[in-house]
Design a protein around this motif. Structure first.
Motif, PDB file in Angstrom:
ATOM      1  N   LYS A  63       0.827  -1.216   0.000  1.00  0.00           N
ATOM      2  CA  LYS A  63       0.000   0.000   0.000  1.00  0.00           C
ATOM      3  C   LYS A  63       0.859   1.262   0.000  1.00  0.00           C
ATOM      4  CE  LYS A  63      -4.059  -1.859   2.207  1.00  0.00           C
ATOM      5  NZ  LYS A  63      -4.622  -2.209   3.493  1.00  0.00           N
ATOM      6  N   GLY A  64       2.131   1.103  -0.284  1.00  0.00           N
ATOM      7  CA  GLY A  64       3.033   2.248  -0.267  1.00  0.00           C
ATOM      8  C   GLY A  64       3.965   2.149   0.912  1.00  0.00           C
ATOM      9  N   GLY A  65       5.115   2.789   0.799  1.00  0.00           N
ATOM     10  CA  GLY A  65       6.084   2.747   1.888  1.00  0.00           C
ATOM     11  C   GLY A  65       7.187   1.751   1.601  1.00  0.00           C
TER      12      GLY A  65
ATOM     13  N   GLU B 234       7.934  11.684   7.116  1.00  0.00           N
ATOM     14  CA  GLU B 234       7.756  10.339   6.572  1.00  0.00           C
ATOM     15  C   GLU B 234       9.018   9.480   6.605  1.00  0.00           C
ATOM     16  OE1 GLU B 234       8.525  10.822   1.849  1.00  0.00           O
ATOM     17  OE2 GLU B 234       6.539  10.264   2.571  1.00  0.00           O
TER      18      GLU B 234
ATOM     19  N   HIS C 252       0.077  -6.328  10.363  1.00  0.00           N
ATOM     20  CA  HIS C 252      -1.067  -5.487  10.021  1.00  0.00           C
ATOM     21  C   HIS C 252      -1.661  -4.913  11.287  1.00  0.00           C
ATOM     22  CE1 HIS C 252      -1.547  -6.612   5.816  1.00  0.00           C
ATOM     23  NE2 HIS C 252      -1.358  -7.871   6.142  1.00  0.00           N
TER      24      HIS C 252
ATOM     25  N   HIS D  78      -8.579  -1.575   7.554  1.00  0.00           N
ATOM     26  CA  HIS D  78      -7.625  -1.888   6.489  1.00  0.00           C
ATOM     27  C   HIS D  78      -7.081  -3.300   6.591  1.00  0.00           C
ATOM     28  CE1 HIS D  78      -7.773   2.336   5.744  1.00  0.00           C
ATOM     29  NE2 HIS D  78      -7.350   2.590   6.967  1.00  0.00           N
TER      30      HIS D  78
ATOM     31  N   SER E  97       1.574   0.142  -6.812  1.00  0.00           N
ATOM     32  CA  SER E  97       0.203   0.007  -6.364  1.00  0.00           C
ATOM     33  C   SER E  97      -0.125  -1.467  -6.225  1.00  0.00           C
ATOM     34  CB  SER E  97      -0.735   0.639  -7.375  1.00  0.00           C
ATOM     35  OG  SER E  97      -0.707  -0.145  -8.539  1.00  0.00           O
TER      36      SER E  97
ATOM     37  N   GLY F 252       7.802   6.559   4.253  1.00  0.00           N
ATOM     38  CA  GLY F 252       6.388   6.525   3.839  1.00  0.00           C
ATOM     39  C   GLY F 252       5.482   6.352   5.044  1.00  0.00           C
ATOM     40  N   ARG F 253       4.468   7.186   5.085  1.00  0.00           N
ATOM     41  CA  ARG F 253       3.534   7.139   6.218  1.00  0.00           C
ATOM     42  C   ARG F 253       2.706   5.860   6.224  1.00  0.00           C
ATOM     43  NH1 ARG F 253       2.715  11.741   8.798  1.00  0.00           N
ATOM     44  NH2 ARG F 253       3.867  13.540   8.054  1.00  0.00           N
ATOM     45  N   GLU F 254       2.614   5.225   5.051  1.00  0.00           N
ATOM     46  CA  GLU F 254       1.764   4.027   4.954  1.00  0.00           C
ATOM     47  C   GLU F 254       2.231   2.946   5.917  1.00  0.00           C
ATOM     48  OE1 GLU F 254       3.293   5.526   2.517  1.00  0.00           O
ATOM     49  OE2 GLU F 254       1.859   6.142   0.987  1.00  0.00           O
TER      50      GLU F 254
ATOM     51  N   LYS G 146       0.767   3.787   9.030  1.00  0.00           N
ATOM     52  CA  LYS G 146      -0.700   3.826   8.987  1.00  0.00           C
ATOM     53  C   LYS G 146      -1.310   2.425   8.974  1.00  0.00           C
ATOM     54  CE  LYS G 146      -4.445   5.824   6.295  1.00  0.00           C
ATOM     55  NZ  LYS G 146      -4.783   6.460   5.042  1.00  0.00           N
ATOM     56  N   TYR G 147      -0.720   1.530   8.210  1.00  0.00           N
ATOM     57  CA  TYR G 147      -1.336   0.207   8.045  1.00  0.00           C
ATOM     58  C   TYR G 147      -0.668  -0.884   8.873  1.00  0.00           C
ATOM     59  CZ  TYR G 147      -3.399   2.565   4.064  1.00  0.00           C
ATOM     60  OH  TYR G 147      -4.077   3.455   3.274  1.00  0.00           O
TER      61      TYR G 147
END
Ligand SMILES: O=C(O)CCC(=O)C(=O)O
Length: 861
Positions: free
Chosen positions: A500-502, A629, A646, A651, A699, A822-824, A827-828
């Motif tokens: 999901k990024g990062g 980030e 996770h 999410h 992606s 990366g903040r992802e 975040k996730y």
């Protein structure tokens, strides 16, 4: 001269502080006035601090004076203060400071089936009694918080049984073992215990050694609150309003009985195991709650309890009109006491207490009152007084840190016991143990431990690029992509792309480039202050979001400099320009590396973390909104594993287990437990990532399509193109068929390894699904199956599609630098660190705080 002044201040401070707490502190004052006065304590040195705040912010040498107290040889500890000899104000202190009570939740601390400590606190159960030298209490387990509306309104937390206790329940079988084998138990009383006639001076106070004289099962009726106006919601919902409006007691009484103790849900109540404890005379301290003049409870003759009454029957319970008294049957004999009012032997209920070797108790009685005589001391088996107690209730002194040569083991962060006031304190400060009550500091300086002695002996000393850069584990379903590149000097750069990024960059250097880290590790351990070199003020800080009411310290020691730290722990922050030299030097090193990725990176916050053996940083994320980030970290000393999983929430992928697993420490020598598929060409994004700062995560769609289109057959178990040991971890049971190995040419040309979400074998985590415990309800639904299953510890296996939340485990070794971008990732995912021994980690943040100076990497060294 200075020392004398400090000591005088200290004494005044103590006098005032301790007088308020009724602690006799004369001995310390005598020591000051009469240097020859000997205090019975073992040889060690104390540094006295006037107050905690100063102790926190000022270097030890400016404030303290060494008071060396030498003990005359004495076997028995002489109490020098009234009150409990061992006490604490938090559960953590008790657990970290003693060996005999290390349970953060339960009231029975048992290990390998043996009870060491028993805590009486808060709400007792029905018919619990306490006289001081004797008490009746219950075994643990199967309690649930009542959800009664009336209790909620009163804000009263109340626990009651939600199913019958069983003699095979862990804590009960351990208590039964102590009873049968006549093993003494250390008893602790909490200040929330309501049954003492004396004041409990501290949150947790050790009473002393007790023996269990009787064990039996009885029926505990479910108490009915004054909620007569309430109706049974379940019945109302099901439509039978007639039943629903019946008072609750009535519907509860209609519960069907089932045979067999333990699984029994008798009419209107559950089976509760009860134990009678008695003070053991032959121990190191007299009961602290009894004044010198108070007579010890009158003893009664044991023969009264051992005579078999003429009218006894083999039945264990006899209900006789005219009164209910608790009688005991010991070692096969019914024992009886006169009924309190009648003064005769005629009216009684005899309870079959367990005979030696037995664990079943038939037909447990319900309507009982405890005879006062049964509470009088005198029923303890003679064996208890024949042997010395197994160990002193006084925790041992902290270890001699000057002798440390190779690691800071678990002993080094065990709590300490203050011989002056009895308080147990956690080790909060790196530089020593300090009593949280009287502030006496037991200083600890340890010789510097070089990184070389902490390294894993089974890991090669690399002169060139490392072979086993990891990961230790990467989940097949994670969608994380790994790439590896070798930089000049033989530094291995591993990049992990998250779906999901990062990105995570992991830099691993050969031995020759670890010299800076070697020096820095030693610099961080320096304990001597100099005008240029401050010591790093490591300490354990309280958790910011703890669910427990009392203060709970984080496992690890930390020190923050720069922008304020706002994550899992409440850490004070020093300005960066006043940070100790070691911290500033570390910043310089990490800047040098992070600029390999992006020359613009500037960090303005440094969190230094020191772990002793057994300490860890548990699950958290660094996604504070002020934090930029990029987060970089440097590892020093022992290896650590950094786990990612996770987060729970919307999410979380649907097939991920909701359970919090894996828990605890990583297994030693854990292998990659996935099959790794190969792709011939790196996706575009990964190629950029390898090149440097332009990297961005692909992606989901890109990854999915690249995996789908390029996924190649798996290599054979144990084979990868990069010499990484790969084993396929399969669930126990029927072996799975693995795909055939890929052709050698394909493997050789491979630069990337993808954990493809498609066509890879899934490592199924066969977790035990334990249904969430329900709140006790005052109705017949109490014994519904799911609750019973949970509380009997039975388990069902999760479905095959359920996999662990953990996606990635990295091994961090001495000198490794890790950069999360990366903040992802915050975040996730969340992450946790599990060091294998003494380790120092540093984490750098770029926080968006403009008013704080951004530290320049171009400082002088
Ligand atoms: O000790 C480490 O390297 C990890 C520290 C960490 O996870 C953090 O501070 O966020």
């Amino acid at each position: 001269m200075n020392n004398q002044i400090t000591l005088t201040k200290y004494t005044l401070y103590y006098t005032q502080d301790l007088l308020e707490q009724s602690i006799d502190f004369r001995s310390l004052m005598m020591t000051e006035n009469d240097p020859d006065q000997r205090i019975p304590t073992s040889l060690h040195s104390f540094n006295m601090l006037p107050d905690q705040d100063q102790a926190q912010y000022h270097p030890a040498t400016n404030l303290t004076t060494n008071l060396t107290i030498e003990s005359p040889p004495c076997d028995v500890f002489q109490p020098r203060h009234r009150g409990p000899q061992v006490w604490s104000e938090t559960r953590q202190e008790l657990c970290e400071g003693t060996t005999y009570f290390r349970s953060y939740h339960g009231g029975v601390y048992h290990k390998n089936g043996v009870v060491f400590g028993f805590l009486i606190d808060g709400w007792g159960s029905m018919r619990d009694e306490f006289t001081g030298r004797t008490f009746i209490s219950h075994g643990g387990g199967r309690s649930a918080s009542s959800s009664s509306a009336a209790l909620k309104r009163q804000k009263v937390a109340k626990y009651r049984l939600s199913s019958s206790q069983n003699s095979s329940d862990l804590s009960i079988s351990a208590l039964l073992n102590s009873y049968h084998e006549k093993k003494p138990v250390v008893v602790i009383v909490g200040s929330r215990y309501k049954k003492t006639t004396f004041e409990i001076p501290h949150r947790y106070c050790v009473l002393g050694w007790y023996g269990i004289t009787h064990a039996w099962a009885e029926i505990e009726e479910q108490e009915i609150d004054n909620d007569g106006d309430l109706t049974d919601e379940d019945l109302l919902i099901n439509g039978d309003t007639r039943d629903a409006k019946r008072p609750k007691r009535e519907s509860m009484e209609s519960t069907t009985s089932r045979p067999g103790l333990g699984t029994l849900e008798p009419r209107g109540g559950f089976v509760r195991w009860k134990f009678r404890f008695e003070w053991i005379e032959n121990q190191e301290f007299a009961p602290w709650w009894e004044s010198d003049t108070q007579p010890i409870g009158e003893r009664i003759s044991k023969s009264e309890f051992q005579s078999e009454p003429s009218n006894s029957t083999s039945s264990s319970v006899r209900h006789v009109a005219g009164g209910t008294q608790l009688y005991t049957k010991r070692v096969g004999y019914v024992s009886m006491l006169p009924a309190k009012d009648s003064g005769s032997f005629n009216s009684y209920v005899a309870i079959q207490c367990l005979t030696v070797g037995s664990t079943t108790c038939d037909d447990p009685p319900k309507d009982l009152t405890i005879s006062e005589d049964f509470l009088a001391p005198g029923l303890l088996a003679p064996e208890f007084d024949q042997w010395a107690m197994p160990f002193s209730i006084i925790p041992p002194l902290p270890p001699d840190t000057t002798k440390v040569t190779h690691d800071l083991g678990r002993l080094f962060w065990k709590g300490s016991h203050c011989e002056r006031c009895g308080r147990i304190s956690c080790r909060e400060q790196w530089r020593g143990w300090q009593c949280q009550n009287c502030r006496a500091l037991h200083n600890t300086a340890h010789p510097i431990i070089p990184a070389a002695v902490l390294r894993n002996p089974n890991s090669p000393l690399y002169d060139g690029p490392v072979l086993d850069e990891g990961p230790v584990h990467i989940s097949t379903t994670s969608g994380i992509v790994k790439a590896r590149e070798i930089l000049p000097g033989g530094v291995v750069k591993v990049v992990y792309l998250f779906p999901k990024g990062g990105l995570i960059f992991h830099f691993i250097s050969p031995q020759s480039l670890k010299r800076e880290a070697d020096e820095l590790f030693e610099l961080y351990q320096t304990q001597e202050e100099s005008p240029e070199r401050d010591i790093v003020g490591f300490r354990r800080h309280p958790l910011a979001h703890s669910k427990v009411r009392s203060r709970l310290l984080a496992n690890q020691f930390s020190y923050n400099a720069g922008a304020p730290y706002k994550h899992a722990v409440r850490v004070e922050t020093a300005p960066l320009d006043q940070a100790p030299f070691a911290v500033r030097r570390a910043l310089q090193i990490v800047h040098n590396t992070s600029r390999l990725i992006n020359p613009e990176y500037e960090f303005n916050e440094v969190l230094s973390i020191a772990y002793m053996e057994g300490q860890r940083m548990s699950w958290h994320n660094d996604g504070e909104k002020d934090v930029g980030e990029i987060i970089a970290s440097l590892s020093m000393g022992s290896d650590a594993e950094l786990w990612f999983r996770h987060k729970r929430g919307p999410h979380t992928p649907p097939n991920v287990s909701p359970l919090q697993r894996p828990r605890g420490r990583p297994r030693k020598g854990a292998n990659i437990d996935v099959a790794v598929s190969q792709v011939p060409d790196p996706p575009v994004q990964m190629a950029k990532a390898l090149d440097g700062s332009e990297a961005s995560a692909p992606s989901n769609e890109t990854l999915a399509s690249s995996s789908a289109s390029t996924a190649a057959p798996f290599p054979a178990p144990g084979q990868t193109p990069f010499g990484i040991s790969v084993t396929i971890k399969r669930p126990r049971g029927r072996p799975r068929k693995l795909p055939a190995p890929a052709p050698a040419s394909l493997l050789e040309s491979t630069k990337l390894m993808t954990c493809s979400p498609i066509a890879t074998p899934v490592t199924v985590n066969r977790q035990k699904r334990i249904p969430k415990r329900k709140h006790t309800k005052l109705n017949s639904q109490d014994s519904d199956d799911s609750v019973s299953i949970a509380q009997r510890g039975e388990a069902t296996v999760a479905s095959e599609s359920t996999v662990s939340r953990t996606v990635l485990k990295l091994r961090l070794s001495h000198g490794d630098i890790l950069i999360m971008r990366g903040r992802e990732i915050q975040k996730y995912y969340e992450h946790a660190a599990y060091p294998t021994g003494f380790r120092i980690g540093m984490v750098w943040f770029c926080s968006y705080i403009t008013f704080l100076p951004v530290f320049s990497a171009q400082m002088s060294y």
